[in-house]
Design a protein around this motif. Structure first.
Motif, mmCIF file in Angstrom:
data_model
loop_
_atom_site.group_PDB
_atom_site.id
_atom_site.type_symbol
_atom_site.label_atom_id
_atom_site.label_comp_id
_atom_site.label_asym_id
_atom_site.label_seq_id
_atom_site.Cartn_x
_atom_site.Cartn_y
_atom_site.Cartn_z
ATOM 1 N N ILE A 53 0.827 -1.197 0.000
ATOM 2 C CA ILE A 53 0.000 0.000 0.000
ATOM 3 C C ILE A 53 0.867 1.255 0.000
ATOM 4 N N ILE A 54 0.420 2.272 -0.710
ATOM 5 C CA ILE A 54 1.067 3.583 -0.711
ATOM 6 C C ILE A 54 0.109 4.591 -0.076
ATOM 7 N N GLY A 55 0.627 5.390 0.851
ATOM 8 C CA GLY A 55 -0.189 6.411 1.494
ATOM 9 C C GLY A 55 -0.132 7.733 0.737
ATOM 10 N N ILE A 56 -1.262 8.428 0.719
ATOM 11 C CA ILE A 56 -1.347 9.764 0.101
ATOM 12 C C ILE A 56 -1.866 10.721 1.174
ATOM 13 N N THR A 57 -1.087 11.738 1.516
ATOM 14 C CA THR A 57 -1.556 12.688 2.528
ATOM 15 C C THR A 57 -2.234 13.879 1.852
ATOM 16 N N MET A 58 -3.276 14.397 2.476
ATOM 17 C CA MET A 58 -4.154 15.350 1.773
ATOM 18 C C MET A 58 -3.579 16.757 1.628
ATOM 19 N N GLY A 59 -2.525 17.089 2.424
ATOM 20 C CA GLY A 59 -1.979 18.437 2.344
ATOM 21 C C GLY A 59 -2.799 19.438 3.136
ATOM 22 N N ASP A 104 -6.981 0.101 -4.978
ATOM 23 C CA ASP A 104 -6.755 -0.783 -3.841
ATOM 24 C C ASP A 104 -5.320 -0.748 -3.338
ATOM 25 N N HIS A 105 -4.418 -0.148 -4.091
ATOM 26 C CA HIS A 105 -3.020 -0.056 -3.674
ATOM 27 C C HIS A 105 -2.715 1.241 -2.926
ATOM 28 N N PHE A 106 -3.738 2.044 -2.669
ATOM 29 C CA PHE A 106 -3.499 3.354 -2.042
ATOM 30 C C PHE A 106 -4.445 3.582 -0.865
ATOM 31 N N ARG A 107 -3.963 4.366 0.099
ATOM 32 C CA ARG A 107 -4.782 4.854 1.206
ATOM 33 C C ARG A 107 -4.589 6.363 1.306
ATOM 34 N N ILE A 108 -5.684 7.061 1.461
ATOM 35 C CA ILE A 108 -5.629 8.519 1.561
ATOM 36 C C ILE A 108 -5.753 8.917 3.023
ATOM 37 N N TYR A 109 -4.788 9.686 3.505
ATOM 38 C CA TYR A 109 -4.760 10.137 4.893
ATOM 39 C C TYR A 109 -5.242 11.581 4.944
ATOM 40 N N GLY A 110 -6.299 11.807 5.725
ATOM 41 C CA GLY A 110 -6.759 13.176 5.804
ATOM 42 C C GLY A 110 -8.037 13.345 6.596
ATOM 43 N N ASP A 111 -8.507 14.561 6.598
ATOM 44 C CA ASP A 111 -9.729 14.920 7.312
ATOM 45 C C ASP A 111 -10.942 14.445 6.519
ATOM 46 N N HIS A 118 -10.654 3.029 1.556
ATOM 47 C CA HIS A 118 -9.431 3.627 1.018
ATOM 48 C C HIS A 118 -8.980 4.848 1.806
ATOM 49 N N VAL A 119 -9.682 5.193 2.866
ATOM 50 C CA VAL A 119 -9.392 6.427 3.607
ATOM 51 C C VAL A 119 -8.964 6.107 5.034
ATOM 52 N N VAL A 120 -7.906 6.763 5.475
ATOM 53 C CA VAL A 120 -7.506 6.739 6.888
ATOM 54 C C VAL A 120 -7.868 8.107 7.458
ATOM 55 N N THR A 121 -8.912 8.143 8.264
ATOM 56 C CA THR A 121 -9.388 9.419 8.795
ATOM 57 C C THR A 121 -8.480 9.876 9.927
ATOM 58 N N THR A 122 -7.867 11.034 9.739
ATOM 59 C CA THR A 122 -6.906 11.534 10.738
ATOM 60 C C THR A 122 -7.452 12.737 11.503
ATOM 61 N N SER A 123 -8.584 13.246 11.086
ATOM 62 C CA SER A 123 -9.293 14.298 11.816
ATOM 63 C C SER A 123 -10.682 14.380 11.217
ATOM 64 N N ASP A 156 2.454 4.912 10.023
ATOM 65 C CA ASP A 156 2.147 3.670 9.314
ATOM 66 C C ASP A 156 3.314 3.181 8.466
ATOM 67 N N VAL A 157 4.049 4.104 7.835
ATOM 68 C CA VAL A 157 5.182 3.650 7.023
ATOM 69 C C VAL A 157 6.299 3.144 7.923
#
Length: 330
Positions: free
Chosen positions: A4-10, A33-40, A59-64, A92-93
């Motif tokens: 999995i590759i993480g993508i942070t929302m900025g 399926d190979h990505f997870r988006i980190y963000g609000d 596909h989302v990792v809710t961080t806020s 996570d990495v």
């Protein structure tokens, strides 16, 4: 095991959530399926609504989870939302749950209010990883027409000896060790990620006319040239120090696989002029792959639906290749 590759929302006040949502729309289900988006959660839902798409919860990792409209976010809340996404992805990495990170742009000034001394993702991620020496490298493998019409190599890479520094502080931070590290990291990256084991690397001078034998500065004699000779003794194919103003005098004669620039704008001006938004920022020296698009937060067009997602989509897909997978593989 699926990697999995993480993508942070900025920064939620910038274009990060929007360009991620637009890029996501172009990705197929198997690719997603190979990505997870980190963000609000609210920021990502708002971006999806703006672009006519949707994020699946898996596909989302809710961080806020703010309840504010994006246009009404306070400076502090926006900074905390951006940072929580980065920190969650780093955690996570580090734990091995994801293999790489793609970061959307953040506002350095805003983040400095909660992280004193914050200079950028590159420096922040290095500190979190306990790595002392990292290198910021920009690359593109899709050259614009102006370059394709010449004999320029199909690849264009620029690494920076110093990164986010005031120009008055640049010279004192250019040391032999720092120049040598930048040359070697660039050489290693080209061999490892671009199948270019004998890369020809051009090293820029710092001073006008490469110092002109010390009459316009001595950093070339004292620091840069000894670093180049040390790299050559280790088998790196590098030349310089070359006057920065003449390196691109004739694009048809440009035959380097990579350039080492002494400071931020010396390297980024040719990158942005020649590559026209096609360049990817990659951090060399981290224990994992980290990339980002080469643009900033562009807050003047944020949440208007006008931001181009092409650079983000390229960064996302290229990262998957950098960590060793084929784009259509599992």
């Amino acid at each position: 095991m699926k990697q999995i590759i993480g993508i942070t929302m900025g920064d939620p006040k910038g274009v990060g959530p929007e360009v991620i949502a637009k890029a996501w729309k172009e990705m197929g289900g198997q690719e997603r399926d190979h990505f997870r988006i980190y963000g609000d959660r609210n920021a990502l839902d708002s971006a999806a609504e703006l672009t006519g798409g949707a994020f699946d919860l898996k596909h989302v990792v809710t961080t806020s989870s703010t309840s504010e409209e994006m246009g009404r976010l306070s400076e502090g809340e926006a900074a905390r939302m951006a940072l929580s996404a980065i920190d969650a992805a780093v955690e996570d990495v580090s734990a091995g749950h994801i293999s790489a990170i793609v970061t959307a742009p953040v506002n350095k000034h805003r983040l400095q209010a909660i992280v004193p001394g914050f200079l950028g993702h590159t420096e922040y991620l290095a500190k979190k990883a306990g790595v002392r020496e990292v290198v910021m490298m920009f690359f593109t493998e899709t050259m614009p027409e102006i370059c394709r019409r010449t004999n320029m190599t199909s690849r264009f890479c620029v690494s920076l000896v110093t990164m986010h520094l005031p120009i008055k502080d640049v010279a004192e931070h250019i040391t032999k060790d720092r120049v040598l590290t930048t040359i070697k990291r660039t050489h290693e990256a080209l061999e490892r990620h671009f199948a270019c084991p004998d890369a020809r690397i051009a090293v820029m001078a710092l001073n006008p006319h490469a110092g002109e034998v010390g009459s316009i500065g001595r950093e070339e004699e004292r620091v840069i040239e000894p670093a180049i000779k040390a790299a050559q003794r280790e088998g790196v194919n590098c030349v310089g120090p070359l006057p920065a103003d003449s390196m691109f005098k004739k694009l048809s004669e440009f035959d380097y696989d990579a350039i080492v620039a002494m400071y931020h704008d010396q390297g980024l001006i040719p990158v942005k002029l020649l590559c026209q938004g096609q360049c990817i920022n990659m951090t060399l020296g981290l224990p994992y792959v980290r990339t980002s698009p080469s643009h900033g937060t562009a807050e003047d067009i944020a949440w208007l639906g006008q931001a181009s997602h092409e650079n983000m989509l390229t960064a996302i897909r290229r990262t998957r290749e950098l960590v060793g997978w084929r784009i259509n593989g599992n």
